[in-house]
Design a protein around this motif. Structure first.
Motif, short mmCIF file in Angstrom:
data_model
loop_
_atom_site.label_atom_id
_atom_site.label_comp_id
_atom_site.label_asym_id
_atom_site.label_seq_id
_atom_site.Cartn_x
_atom_site.Cartn_y
_atom_site.Cartn_z
N ASP A 117 42.96 32.32 54.66
CA ASP A 117 41.85 33.50 54.23
C ASP A 117 41.71 34.79 56.42
O ASP A 117 41.31 33.95 56.79
CB ASP A 117 40.29 32.79 54.14
N ARG A 118 42.15 35.46 56.58
CA ARG A 118 42.80 35.85 57.01
C ARG A 118 41.15 37.01 57.63
O ARG A 118 41.09 38.08 57.01
CB ARG A 118 43.76 37.23 57.00
N LEU A 119 40.15 36.32 58.30
CA LEU A 119 38.61 36.58 58.22
C LEU A 119 38.53 38.16 59.14
O LEU A 119 37.50 38.43 58.75
CB LEU A 119 38.10 35.40 59.61
N LYS A 122 40.00 43.46 56.07
CA LYS A 122 38.48 43.53 55.60
C LYS A 122 38.63 43.21 54.11
O LYS A 122 38.13 42.40 53.29
CB LYS A 122 39.06 45.69 55.26
N TYR A 123 40.04 43.19 53.04
CA TYR A 123 40.27 42.97 52.47
C TYR A 123 41.41 41.85 52.46
O TYR A 123 42.14 41.57 53.17
CB TYR A 123 40.43 43.51 50.90
N ARG A 124 40.67 39.94 52.01
CA ARG A 124 41.36 39.38 52.13
C ARG A 124 41.48 38.34 50.36
O ARG A 124 40.16 37.91 50.15
CB ARG A 124 40.90 37.76 52.83
N GLU A 125 43.03 37.99 49.86
CA GLU A 125 43.23 37.60 48.75
C GLU A 125 43.44 35.99 48.88
O GLU A 125 44.67 35.98 49.16
CB GLU A 125 44.77 38.52 48.39
N VAL A 126 42.80 35.13 48.15
CA VAL A 126 43.06 33.56 48.11
C VAL A 126 43.07 33.85 46.83
O VAL A 126 42.59 34.20 45.33
CB VAL A 126 41.53 33.45 48.67
N SER A 127 44.11 32.51 46.21
CA SER A 127 44.17 32.02 45.07
C SER A 127 43.53 30.83 44.23
O SER A 127 43.07 30.00 44.72
CB SER A 127 45.27 30.71 45.74
N ILE A 128 42.97 31.22 42.84
CA ILE A 128 42.47 30.49 42.26
C ILE A 128 44.02 29.78 41.37
O ILE A 128 44.57 30.21 41.05
CB ILE A 128 42.19 30.62 40.82
N VAL A 129 43.31 28.08 42.25
CA VAL A 129 44.50 27.19 42.27
C VAL A 129 44.68 26.77 40.10
O VAL A 129 45.53 25.55 39.56
CB VAL A 129 45.00 26.81 42.88
N ILE A 142 41.34 35.68 44.23
CA ILE A 142 39.24 36.30 44.42
C ILE A 142 40.37 37.24 45.81
O ILE A 142 41.02 37.21 46.41
CB ILE A 142 39.02 35.37 45.10
N MET A 143 39.60 38.01 45.76
CA MET A 143 39.79 39.41 46.79
C MET A 143 38.71 39.16 47.30
O MET A 143 37.08 39.27 46.61
CB MET A 143 39.57 41.26 46.44
N MET A 144 38.09 38.81 48.54
CA MET A 144 37.31 38.22 49.79
C MET A 144 36.89 39.52 50.35
O MET A 144 38.22 40.41 50.80
CB MET A 144 37.60 37.57 50.60
N GLU A 145 35.96 40.29 50.65
CA GLU A 145 35.32 41.14 51.50
C GLU A 145 33.96 40.76 52.93
O GLU A 145 33.32 40.76 51.57
CB GLU A 145 35.68 42.94 50.32
N THR A 146 34.20 41.54 53.39
CA THR A 146 32.72 40.52 54.34
C THR A 146 31.75 42.54 54.35
O THR A 146 32.12 42.35 54.98
CB THR A 146 33.48 40.25 55.96
N ILE A 147 30.84 41.49 53.45
CA ILE A 147 29.72 42.89 53.54
C ILE A 147 28.40 42.85 55.01
O ILE A 147 28.24 43.24 55.00
CB ILE A 147 29.56 42.77 51.81
N VAL A 160 32.79 38.57 46.08
CA VAL A 160 34.46 37.89 46.15
C VAL A 160 34.41 38.51 44.60
O VAL A 160 33.63 38.39 43.60
CB VAL A 160 34.00 36.30 45.68
N ASN A 161 35.60 38.76 44.12
CA ASN A 161 36.34 39.79 43.20
C ASN A 161 37.05 39.06 42.43
O ASN A 161 38.29 39.30 43.27
CB ASN A 161 36.51 41.32 43.69
N ALA A 162 37.07 38.29 41.57
CA ALA A 162 37.28 37.26 41.57
C ALA A 162 38.53 38.10 39.64
O ALA A 162 38.19 38.35 39.03
CB ALA A 162 37.35 36.33 40.23
#
Ligand SMILES: *[C@@H]1O[C@H](CO)[C@@H](O)[C@H](O)[C@H]1NC(C)=O
Ligand SMILES: *[C@@H]1O[C@H](CO)[C@@H](O)[C@H](O)[C@H]1NC(C)=O
Ligand SMILES: *[C@@H]1O[C@H](CO)[C@@H](O)[C@H](O)[C@H]1NC(C)=O
Length: 167
Positions: A117-119, A122-129, A142-147, A160-162
């Motif tokens: 999670d490269r904090l 703007k958008y970080r993609e992390v795996s659902i394993v 998941i795409m994570m965006e700090t709001i 979180v956009n899964a």
């Protein structure tokens, strides 16, 4: 006669294989929710004192996942797990997190999240394993965006956009 029998056997086998393959085809589920990462429910466990960047800091979280940006909106689940500052310069967390759903449709099911999670991006993609319950054998991302971010108070809201492939 014998030949017809063989052809019928072959067609039957083909049908069985086709049907079982179709039954195994994953479907795609998309979900958007908000991860309320507030100071009150995440804590630092330890850190290596020689790194000012926070390298080696372990955060443990029990955070609400909500339907909308509003902290008091309907809760869909909790984020239970940890993240560790895993880049020497402090720019990357390694996330190990279970999203434990509590809302009707997915109540009791979980998604297992792991990755980088490269904090500061703007958008970080992390795996659902993987997952359990309705999400058994799931995979995706998941795409994570700090709001919202308040570094001083250690508070953040992350959208979180899964995208989930499941059976
Ligand atoms: C966050 O935690 C720190 C240290 O435990 C505490 O001093 C501060 O009041 C907390 N802030 C909030 C908004 O909970
Ligand atoms: C979720 O499941 C738990 C345990 O089975 C149950 O107590 C709870 O009422 C359920 N919640 C919802 C929203 O269905
Ligand atoms: C979620 O991601 C999809 C693409 O996968 C995009 O079309 C959509 O706008 C995103 N939604 C939000 C709320 O970020």
């Amino acid at each position: 006669m014998a030949q017809t029998k063989h052809i019928i056997t072959f067609l039957l086998l083909l049908a069985i294989v086709t049907f079982s393959e179709a039954a195994k085809a994953p479907k795609t589920t998309k979900m958007v929710f908000y991860w309320q990462d507030w100071n009150s429910t995440s804590g630092t466990v330890t850190n290596l004192p020689s790194y000012k960047s926070g390298f080696g800091t372990i955060y443990v979280a029990d955070d609400a996942l909500t339907e909308s940006l509003d902290r008091t909106s309907t809760q869909v689940g909790r984020a239970h797990g940890m993240y560790v500052t895993s880049a020497l310069d402090g720019s990357d967390f390694h996330i190990l997190m279970s999203f434990v759903f509590t809302s009707k449709e997915y109540n009791g099911s979980t998604l297992e999240i792991q990755g980088s999670d490269r904090l500061f991006e703007k958008y970080r993609e992390v795996s659902i394993v993987s997952g359990t319950g309705k999400f058994r054998l799931a995979r995706g991302f998941i795409m994570m965006e700090t709001i919202f971010l308040d570094i001083k108070a250690n508070n953040a809201i992350i959208r979180v956009n899964a995208t989930i492939l499941r059976y």
